[in-house]
Enzyme design. Structure first.
Site, PDB file in Angstrom:
ATOM      1  CG  ASP A   1      -1.969  -1.152   1.246  1.00 17.95           C
ATOM      2  OD1 ASP A   1      -2.973  -0.905   1.274  1.00 17.95           O
ATOM      3  OD2 ASP A   1      -1.370  -2.376   1.353  1.00 17.95           O
TER       4      ASP A   1
ATOM      5  CD  GLU B   1      -6.487   3.475   2.339  1.00 19.18           C
ATOM      6  OE1 GLU B   1      -6.896   2.759   1.128  1.00 19.18           O
ATOM      7  OE2 GLU B   1      -6.742   2.779   3.315  1.00 19.18           O
TER       8      GLU B   1
ATOM      9  CG  ASP C   1      -7.826   2.656  -2.157  1.00 20.85           C
ATOM     10  OD1 ASP C   1      -7.035   2.309  -1.444  1.00 20.85           O
ATOM     11  OD2 ASP C   1      -8.992   2.195  -1.647  1.00 20.85           O
TER      12      ASP C   1
ATOM     13  CB  ILE D   1      -3.874  -1.945  -1.980  1.00 24.80           C
ATOM     14  CG1 ILE D   1      -2.430  -2.156  -2.436  1.00 24.80           C
ATOM     15  CG2 ILE D   1      -4.548  -3.326  -2.151  1.00 24.80           C
ATOM     16  CD1 ILE D   1      -1.658  -3.408  -1.852  1.00 24.80           C
ATOM     17  CG  ASP D   2     -10.637  -0.213  -2.936  1.00 21.49           C
ATOM     18  OD1 ASP D   2     -10.877   0.051  -1.531  1.00 21.49           O
ATOM     19  OD2 ASP D   2     -11.573  -0.665  -3.701  1.00 21.49           O
TER      20      ASP D   2
ATOM     21  CB  THR E   1      -5.722  -3.785   2.410  1.00 18.51           C
ATOM     22  OG1 THR E   1      -5.527  -2.197   1.901  1.00 18.51           O
ATOM     23  CG2 THR E   1      -4.350  -4.073   3.040  1.00 18.51           C
TER      24      THR E   1
ATOM     25  CG  HIS F   1     -15.606  -3.246   4.475  1.00 18.14           C
ATOM     26  ND1 HIS F   1     -14.451  -3.724   3.671  1.00 18.14           N
ATOM     27  CD2 HIS F   1     -15.095  -3.079   5.817  1.00 18.14           C
ATOM     28  CE1 HIS F   1     -13.358  -3.607   4.541  1.00 18.14           C
ATOM     29  NE2 HIS F   1     -13.812  -3.183   5.701  1.00 18.14           N
TER      30      HIS F   1
ATOM     31  CB  SER G   1     -10.951  -4.018  -4.183  1.00 21.48           C
ATOM     32  OG  SER G   1     -11.146  -4.647  -5.602  1.00 21.48           O
TER      33      SER G   1
ATOM     34  CE  LYS H   1     -17.442  -4.285  -3.254  1.00 24.42           C
ATOM     35  NZ  LYS H   1     -16.138  -4.696  -2.580  1.00 24.42           N
TER      36      LYS H   1
ATOM     37  NE  ARG I   1     -18.309   0.549   0.680  1.00 23.30           N
ATOM     38  CZ  ARG I   1     -17.533  -0.393   0.388  1.00 23.30           C
ATOM     39  NH1 ARG I   1     -17.395  -1.174  -0.490  1.00 23.30           N
ATOM     40  NH2 ARG I   1     -16.413  -0.232   1.207  1.00 23.30           N
TER      41      ARG I   1
ATOM     42  CG  ASP J   1     -12.432   3.290  -0.094  1.00 21.36           C
ATOM     43  OD1 ASP J   1     -11.585   2.656  -0.629  1.00 21.36           O
ATOM     44  OD2 ASP J   1     -12.659   3.368   1.052  1.00 21.36           O
TER      45      ASP J   1
HETATM   46  N1  LIG Z   1     -17.442   0.317   7.973  1.00 24.66           N
HETATM   47  C1  LIG Z   1     -16.925   0.404   6.771  1.00 24.66           C
HETATM   48  N2  LIG Z   1     -17.892   0.619   5.845  1.00 24.66           N
HETATM   49  C2  LIG Z   1     -17.861   0.504   4.590  1.00 24.66           C
HETATM   50  N3  LIG Z   1     -16.322   0.578   4.062  1.00 24.66           N
HETATM   51  C3  LIG Z   1     -15.541   0.514   5.004  1.00 24.66           C
HETATM   52  C4  LIG Z   1     -15.543   0.501   6.442  1.00 24.66           C
HETATM   53  N4  LIG Z   1     -14.372   0.283   6.983  1.00 24.66           N
HETATM   54  C5  LIG Z   1     -13.489   0.201   5.953  1.00 24.66           C
HETATM   55  N5  LIG Z   1     -14.072   0.502   4.784  1.00 24.66           N
HETATM   56  C6  LIG Z   1     -13.525   0.586   3.267  1.00 24.66           C
HETATM   57  O1  LIG Z   1     -13.727  -0.487   2.652  1.00 24.66           O
HETATM   58  C7  LIG Z   1     -12.697  -0.610   1.635  1.00 24.66           C
HETATM   59  C8  LIG Z   1     -12.833  -2.054   1.118  1.00 24.66           C
HETATM   60  O2  LIG Z   1     -13.790  -2.627   1.102  1.00 24.66           O
HETATM   61  P1  LIG Z   1     -14.597  -3.640  -0.126  1.00 24.66           P
HETATM   62  O3  LIG Z   1     -15.952  -3.582   0.103  1.00 24.66           O
HETATM   63  O4  LIG Z   1     -14.228  -2.764  -1.433  1.00 24.66           O
HETATM   64  O5  LIG Z   1     -13.948  -4.821   0.056  1.00 24.66           O
HETATM   65  S1  LIG Z   1     -13.959  -5.900   1.097  1.00 24.66           S
HETATM   66  O6  LIG Z   1     -14.857  -7.075   0.224  1.00 24.66           O
HETATM   67  O7  LIG Z   1     -14.729  -5.379   2.033  1.00 24.66           O
HETATM   68  O8  LIG Z   1     -12.709  -6.186   1.218  1.00 24.66           O
HETATM   69  C9  LIG Z   1     -11.597  -0.259   2.382  1.00 24.66           C
HETATM   70  O9  LIG Z   1     -10.702   0.090   1.637  1.00 24.66           O
HETATM   71  P2  LIG Z   1      -9.277  -0.252   1.609  1.00 24.66           P
HETATM   72  O10 LIG Z   1      -8.778   0.069   3.034  1.00 24.66           O
HETATM   73  O11 LIG Z   1      -8.304   0.536   0.484  1.00 24.66           O
HETATM   74  O12 LIG Z   1      -9.053  -1.815   1.471  1.00 24.66           O
HETATM   75  C10 LIG Z   1     -12.137   0.829   3.394  1.00 24.66           C
HETATM   76  O13 LIG Z   1     -11.705   2.227   2.901  1.00 24.66           O
HETATM   77 MG   LIG Z   2     -10.043   1.544  -0.512  1.00 28.22          MG
HETATM   78 MG   LIG Z   3      -6.505   1.071   0.196  1.00 25.31          MG
HETATM   79 MG   LIG Z   4      -7.037   0.820   3.944  1.00 23.75          MG
END
Ligand SMILES: Nc1ncnc2c1ncn2[C@@H]1O[C@H](COP(=O)(O)OS(=O)(=O)O)[C@@H](OP(=O)(O)O)[C@H]1O
Ligand SMILES: [Mg+2]
Ligand SMILES: [Mg+2]
Ligand SMILES: [Mg+2]
Length: 324
Positions: A47, A70, A126, A128-129, A131, A211, A235, A238, A252, A265
């Protein structure tokens, strides 16, 4: 030359190089390569490195453009950060033409600290989306977008693990999605799958139930008469899956009332879907507002569909989530 052609080319180069970093790490990640952030989410050497790579490449071409990224370099600083910093530095320099030193690495990462807003140009990255998907060996992506006066103008999604064709995932993986302006013979134009009734849809959702609410998504699916199993992907893959017709809906659904979605994101995925013919709103049917800072303060949740079924899907979402 078409509008923003240089920005488009620079963004593609940046995302491809950052994706290379992720792939290198992917094959050899160990526990000490990961730290847990204050919000308890993970961040890895990849990342940090991917953000350093993208920010460095953007800076070379557009030194005056601010960046909303990020990651920040706090855990790479000082003696306690040395081990991680060394790893990030050597990884970063494997893909850059001009190597960085320690100081330049930290400065490059922290160039992503821009607070965002409604005026002028800014990039959002981002590195790595997904992670958590990356750590599991599943889906993740590098997402980059150029926002001008609050509107997304260019976006690039690098998805190193995404099957080129879900019907035969073993044959080829690794996809790059670019919006906007379909341009060269090397590119394939993608479209949302045509659909007139939501009951025939496949919907996408997060793998991680904290999430996005799986329970409410199942209730919405049932209201819409959807019988197919959801496509669970980490990520912004989707958005890509919906844009190219692997699925028809991306939901979402907020799990926490106080959670604000980050612009990085969503901005990159947003334009890929929009250009493929899709509609993106929040659960209140409001357009996403990228002009309010680092988060989508004015929005709750995300609903992505084909225009023909957006109304039906929003009705079901509001019945289940907002009890309307
Ligand atoms: N509570 C909550 N609600 C919604 N989203 C949140 C939450 N917490 C974190 N995040 C963000 O979710 C990003 C990844 O989620 P994704 O849905 O894309 O992937 S996953 O299937 O859940 O892994 C993730 O991005 P990355 O940190 O870049 O992986 C976060 O920014
Ligand atoms: Mg992300
Ligand atoms: Mg990220
Ligand atoms: Mg992150």
């Amino acid at each position: 030359m078409s509008v923003l052609a240089i920005e488009r080319a620079v963004a593609i180069n940046a995302v491809l190089r950052a994706s290379k970093v992720c792939q290198k790490v992917f094959q050899s990640l160990v526990t000490s390569d990961t730290v847990i952030k204050k919000d308890r989410s993970p961040v890895t050497v990849a990342d940090f490195s991917a953000q350093a790579v993208v920010n460095t490449i953007l800076y070379e071409s557009f030194p005056n453009d601010p960046i909303v990224g990020e990651e920040e370099s706090g855990s790479l600083r000082g003696d306690s950060g040395k081990e991680l910093r060394d790893k990030v530095l050597s990884l970063t320099n494997t893909v850059l033409d001009t190597p960085l030193d320690d100081k330049e690495l930290l400065a490059a990462i922290d160039r992503g600290s821009y607070p965002g807003g409604s005026h002028g140009r800014m990039w959002t990255i981002d590195p790595i989306d997904g992670t958590m998907g990356f750590l599991r060996g599943e889906q993740f992506c590098v997402g980059l977008a150029l926002i001008i006066d609050g509107d997304v103008h260019i976006s690039v999604l690098g998805c190193p693990n995404l099957p080129v064709d879900f019907k035969s995932p073993e044959i080829e993986r690794g996809c790059l999605f670019v919006a906007r302006n379909f341009s060269s013979t090397e590119e394939t134009q993608i479209h949302m799958a045509d659909i007139s009734s939501s009951s025939a849809a496949t919907f996408c959702e997060s793998v991680v139930p904290t999430h996005s609410s799986h329970k409410e998504a199942a209730e919405i699916a049932s209201l819409l008469g959807i019988t197919k199993l959801p496509l669970r992907l980490d990520s912004m893959c989707k958005y890509a899956a919906v844009a190219r017709g692997d699925a028809n809906i991306y939901l979402r659904l907020p799990v926490r009332i106080d959670y604000e979605e980050n612009i990085w994101d969503h901005a990159p995925g947003f334009l890929v879907v929009k250009e493929a013919g899709g509609i993106i709103t929040d659960i209140h049917n409001k357009p996403l507002d990228f002009s309010l800072g680092r988060t989508l303060k004015a929005n709750k949740g995300i609903v992505v569909t084909h225009s023909k079924i957006h109304g039906q899907v929003i009705d079901a979402v509001q019945k289940v989530v907002l009890k309307q």
